[in-house]
Scaffold this motif. Structure first.
Motif, PDB file in Angstrom:
ATOM      1  N   THR A   7      34.389  44.225  46.853  1.00 48.18           N
ATOM      2  CA  THR A   7      33.759  45.326  46.138  1.00 48.18           C
ATOM      3  C   THR A   7      33.690  44.985  44.655  1.00 48.18           C
ATOM      4  N   LEU A   8      33.038  45.849  43.894  1.00 48.03           N
ATOM      5  CA  LEU A   8      32.847  45.603  42.466  1.00 48.03           C
ATOM      6  C   LEU A   8      34.180  45.555  41.722  1.00 48.03           C
ATOM      7  N   ASP A   9      35.109  46.434  42.071  1.00 48.01           N
ATOM      8  CA  ASP A   9      36.406  46.420  41.374  1.00 48.01           C
ATOM      9  C   ASP A   9      37.191  45.138  41.660  1.00 48.01           C
ATOM     10  N   LYS A  10      37.108  44.633  42.877  1.00 50.42           N
ATOM     11  CA  LYS A  10      37.785  43.375  43.194  1.00 50.42           C
ATOM     12  C   LYS A  10      37.132  42.210  42.455  1.00 50.42           C
ATOM     13  N   LEU A  11      35.817  42.245  42.331  1.00 54.02           N
ATOM     14  CA  LEU A  11      35.104  41.194  41.615  1.00 54.02           C
ATOM     15  C   LEU A  11      35.488  41.194  40.136  1.00 54.02           C
ATOM     16  N   LEU A  12      35.613  42.385  39.528  1.00 54.79           N
ATOM     17  CA  LEU A  12      36.043  42.474  38.139  1.00 54.79           C
ATOM     18  C   LEU A  12      37.469  41.967  37.965  1.00 54.79           C
ATOM     19  N   LEU A  13      38.336  42.264  38.909  1.00 57.38           N
ATOM     20  CA  LEU A  13      39.707  41.779  38.849  1.00 57.38           C
ATOM     21  C   LEU A  13      39.755  40.257  38.933  1.00 57.38           C
ATOM     22  N   ILE A  14      38.932  39.679  39.782  1.00 52.01           N
ATOM     23  CA  ILE A  14      38.869  38.211  39.901  1.00 52.01           C
ATOM     24  C   ILE A  14      38.362  37.608  38.593  1.00 52.01           C
ATOM     25  N   ALA A  15      37.361  38.257  37.968  1.00 48.25           N
ATOM     26  CA  ALA A  15      36.827  37.746  36.699  1.00 48.25           C
ATOM     27  C   ALA A  15      37.870  37.793  35.597  1.00 48.25           C
TER      28      ALA A  15
END
Length: 123
Positions: A7-15
């Motif tokens: 999801t978008l929140d997981k993608l932001l956390l990875i970034a």
């Protein structure tokens, strides 16, 4: 929005984790490589699409590609539709045999009871 379970929140956390782990000196170079990879994949997909259009000719644009999507084939739905459909009517063999001009079994000579005879000299 979810892509492959991310999801978008997981993608932001990875970034954010990537920015912290890689540091400000290596991050721009890796972002540039990632951008080049994405552009290369996009160009490859466009090239494959153009090649298909050349080989298939004008009917390439007429194909409904959504019908060929394998995700639409849900086995449960297919089985339920098959179970709900009315079965085909069973053929009436007696009336079909009477109407046909082919010789029927009743016109063949009757076999006598006992063991079946055969010709020893037949090849």
């Amino acid at each position: 929005m979810s892509f492959a379970g991310i999801t978008l929140d997981k993608l932001l956390l990875i970034a954010v984790l990537a920015a912290l782990l890689l540091g400000p000196e290596r991050l721009p170079a890796l972002a540039e490589k990632l951008g080049a990879l994405v552009r290369g994949l996009r160009d490859m997909a466009t090239g494959a699409k153009d090649r298909m259009r050349e080989e298939m000719g004008p009917e390439f644009d007429e194909v409904d590609w959504r019908k060929l999507d394998p995700r639409q084939y849900d086995p449960r739905r297919i089985v339920m539709q098959a179970l709900q459909d009315d079965p085909a009517p069973k053929p009436d063999f007696a009336s079909a045999a009477a109407a046909s001009s082919v010789a029927t079994v009743s016109s063949l000579p009757k076999r006598h009871d006992g063991p079946m005879r055969f010709d020893d000299e037949a090849t």
